[in-house]
Design a protein around this motif. Structure first.
Motif, PDB file in Angstrom:
ATOM      1  N   SER A   3      27.789  26.603  31.957  1.00 29.73           N
ATOM      2  CA  SER A   3      27.296  26.343  33.304  1.00 29.73           C
ATOM      3  C   SER A   3      25.975  27.128  33.590  1.00 29.73           C
ATOM      4  N   ARG A   6      24.517  32.167  37.192  1.00 29.67           N
ATOM      5  CA  ARG A   6      24.954  32.120  38.910  1.00 29.67           C
ATOM      6  C   ARG A   6      24.421  33.644  39.199  1.00 29.67           C
ATOM      7  N   GLU A  31      21.565  28.683  38.881  1.00 34.52           N
ATOM      8  CA  GLU A  31      22.154  28.302  40.410  1.00 34.52           C
ATOM      9  C   GLU A  31      21.937  29.659  41.211  1.00 34.52           C
ATOM     10  N   ASP A  33      22.397  31.455  45.007  1.00 31.24           N
ATOM     11  CA  ASP A  33      22.820  31.711  46.414  1.00 31.24           C
ATOM     12  C   ASP A  33      22.001  32.704  47.041  1.00 31.24           C
ATOM     13  N   GLU A  71      18.319  23.965  43.474  1.00 34.08           N
ATOM     14  CA  GLU A  71      18.910  24.971  42.563  1.00 34.08           C
ATOM     15  C   GLU A  71      19.175  26.219  43.693  1.00 34.08           C
ATOM     16  N   LYS A 395      34.712  32.758  38.624  1.00 28.40           N
ATOM     17  CA  LYS A 395      34.698  31.687  39.791  1.00 28.40           C
ATOM     18  C   LYS A 395      33.060  31.162  39.882  1.00 28.40           C
ATOM     19  N   ARG A 396      32.777  30.119  39.417  1.00 27.11           N
ATOM     20  CA  ARG A 396      31.367  29.626  39.047  1.00 27.11           C
ATOM     21  C   ARG A 396      30.850  28.434  39.820  1.00 27.11           C
ATOM     22  N   THR A 397      31.418  28.233  40.902  1.00 25.44           N
ATOM     23  CA  THR A 397      31.082  26.959  41.707  1.00 25.44           C
ATOM     24  C   THR A 397      30.518  27.456  43.099  1.00 25.44           C
ATOM     25  N   ARG A 398      29.843  26.729  43.909  1.00 22.94           N
ATOM     26  CA  ARG A 398      29.671  26.978  45.328  1.00 22.94           C
ATOM     27  C   ARG A 398      30.866  26.569  46.250  1.00 22.94           C
ATOM     28  N   GLN A 399      31.643  25.673  45.435  1.00 23.95           N
ATOM     29  CA  GLN A 399      33.007  25.418  46.298  1.00 23.95           C
ATOM     30  C   GLN A 399      33.882  26.778  46.348  1.00 23.95           C
ATOM     31  N   ASP A 400      33.873  27.606  45.286  1.00 25.89           N
ATOM     32  CA  ASP A 400      34.443  28.999  45.231  1.00 25.89           C
ATOM     33  C   ASP A 400      33.994  29.734  46.246  1.00 25.89           C
ATOM     34  N   VAL A 455      28.510  23.299  49.833  1.00 21.77           N
ATOM     35  CA  VAL A 455      28.561  22.780  48.569  1.00 21.77           C
ATOM     36  C   VAL A 455      27.361  21.758  48.383  1.00 21.77           C
TER      37      VAL A 455
END
Length: 455
Positions: A3, A6, A31, A33, A71, A395-400, A455
């Motif tokens: 992935s 992050r 990716e 944030d 991104e 935990k590797r997603t923006r949903q997390d 997300v």
């Protein structure tokens, strides 16, 4: 890692945005944030630049383009170390870059700086820029004020104090700022610097802008135009130094300008004491200095008392630390080796933690310095990634991340939310014939930017 890499960048001012842009433009799939304490992005550009600086404000347009990249996701209204801990962030990110800047004022250790009527530059800038962390009212009953410092922040403060409220109403200043400036009694602003025209830290454009108002006369005493050999060398070596010296010479030699407000620039005057009575400012005492032949100055033993009722110290900002991250209070920076956060000065690198901007190097330099600074930091981060030195987040997603804040019941703002706030501010300004009117209150900003799914 299959992935994307992050990365969290903490601080959505120029330093954080430039670092984010460099990471996106690298050959690594990333990716990002971008965390921001405020509900709105842009940091220093939104809350640290005087409202009558359209050229500097134009930088926001280029920062906008960076944040439009898919991104990068803005996560506002989140104070790292408080709303989410650094250890909690490590669950979501392989690396964290701190670019938290500086808003606190440096102290000036002279007697009388605790009197009523003394202020730090950052306090006043926070007021007139509508920073929700700062107070909404300001006492402008003084007729004569002093500004200590010879950098661009000192010029900004002096210019805002000297101008009329109606001159500034065309900018984005909020209603409370306009109202208080409208009741200002200030007639004279005195800027004090302890060295000469070749040593001041003004930039030419900002120094010229002092004279753009028909209501303000800029005054420099011809006796304050003096150079030693080191000063002359500095003028030859740096075009900007020579330009500033020429502008100051022009102010000193010209005919008086018939303007109601006077803005004095006093060179070779080192503030030694703020004078007061009954706990309030009544004046400021300075010692006359002279060049020592090497570009420095020495005191002459001649003192002058100046009649002023307020004193603003513009001697620099002071970065503050983030809970859970090493911080060097003596230097007011995160200890680092040029990019990696260290356990202490000259200590070991803390895996996965990096820093850029003023929290890394102190509050010095211009936008160009911030860009090169971000490049050094991101190069180190990417090199560590290539060498397998980064710990992979679990935990590797923006949903997390969204689930985390939702679980805490903590509202966040996003890039889409900024667009709504931006639209609201522009609409408020348009109704008064202005480009924008800044929304000040934190809750009001949240009402427009609103909690959104990240997300």
């Amino acid at each position: 890692m299959s992935s994307p890499l992050r990365i969290a960048v903490v601080g959505a001012g120029p330093a954080g945005i430039y670092a984010s842009d460099l990471l996106v433009k690298s050959d690594v799939d990333v990716e990002i944030d971008l965390y921001e304490k405020m509900p709105a992005p842009f940091g220093l550009i939104r809350y640290g630049v005087a409202p009558d600086h359209p050229r500097i404000k134009g930088i926001i347009a280029s920062l906008h383009r960076v944040l439009e990249q898919e991104e990068i996701e803005l996560i506002g209204n989140v104070e790292v170390g408080k709303d989410i801990t650094v250890e909690e962030m490590r669950e979501f990110y392989d690396a964290i870059v701190f670019s938290t800047g500086a808003t606190a004022d440096k102290d000036l250790d002279i007697p009388g700086m605790d009197l009523e009527g003394t202020h730090g530059a950052g306090e006043f800038v926070g007021f007139y820029d509508g920073n929700p962390d700062f107070k909404r009212d300001w006492n402008l009953d003084a007729e004569k004020v002093a500004v200590i410092g010879v950098g661009n922040v000192a010029l900004d403060i002096a210019r805002v104090l000297a101008k009329t409220a109606d001159e500034l109403h065309v900018t984005e200043i909020p209603d409370n700022v306009y109202e208080h400036l409208g009741h200002s009694r200030i007639k004279e602003v005195h800027v004090f610097g302890r060295r000469g025209p070749a040593q001041v830290k003004f930039t030419p454009q900002e120094l010229k802008e002092l004279d753009h108002s028909e209501n303000v006369e800029v005054i420099v005493d011809p006796e304050d135009i003096d150079y030693d050999e080191a000063s002359e060398n500095a003028r030859r070596e740096k075009k900007a130094v020579d330009q500033v010296a020429q502008i100051l010479e022009g102010y000193a030699m010209r005919e008086p300008k018939d303007a109601p407000h006077k803005l004095f620039i006093h060179l070779f005057e080192a503030p030694t004491e703020v004078l007061g009575e009954g706990g309030k400012v009544l004046g400021i005492r300075t010692e006359r200095t002279e060049l020592d032949g090497n570009g420095g100055v020495t005191g002459t033993g001649t003192f002058t008392d100046w009649d002023v009722q307020q004193v603003y110290r513009a001697v620099g900002y002071r970065p503050e630390g983030v809970e859970g991250v090493p911080f060097d209070p003596s230097e007011s920076v995160m200890p680092n080796d040029g990019g990696r956060v260290l356990t202490e000065p000259n200590g070991e690198a803390v895996p996965g933690l990096y820093t850029t901007g003023w929290i890394k190097r102190g509050p010095v330099g211009l936008i160009g310095n911030t860009k090169s600074d971000a490049k050094d930091t991101t190069n180190m981060l990417l090199a560590d990634h290539a060498e397998g030195k980064l710990r992979e987040a679990s935990k590797r997603t923006r949903q997390d991340v969204a689930d985390f804040f939702e679980g805490k019941g903590h509202p966040i703002t996003t890039w889409a939310g900024w667009h709504r706030l931006d639209t609201a501010e522009r609409a408020a300004g348009e109704a008064e014939g202005r480009e924008r009117k800044k929304i000040v209150e934190w809750d009001d900003m949240l009402k427009h930017s609103g909690p959104q799914d990240i997300v």
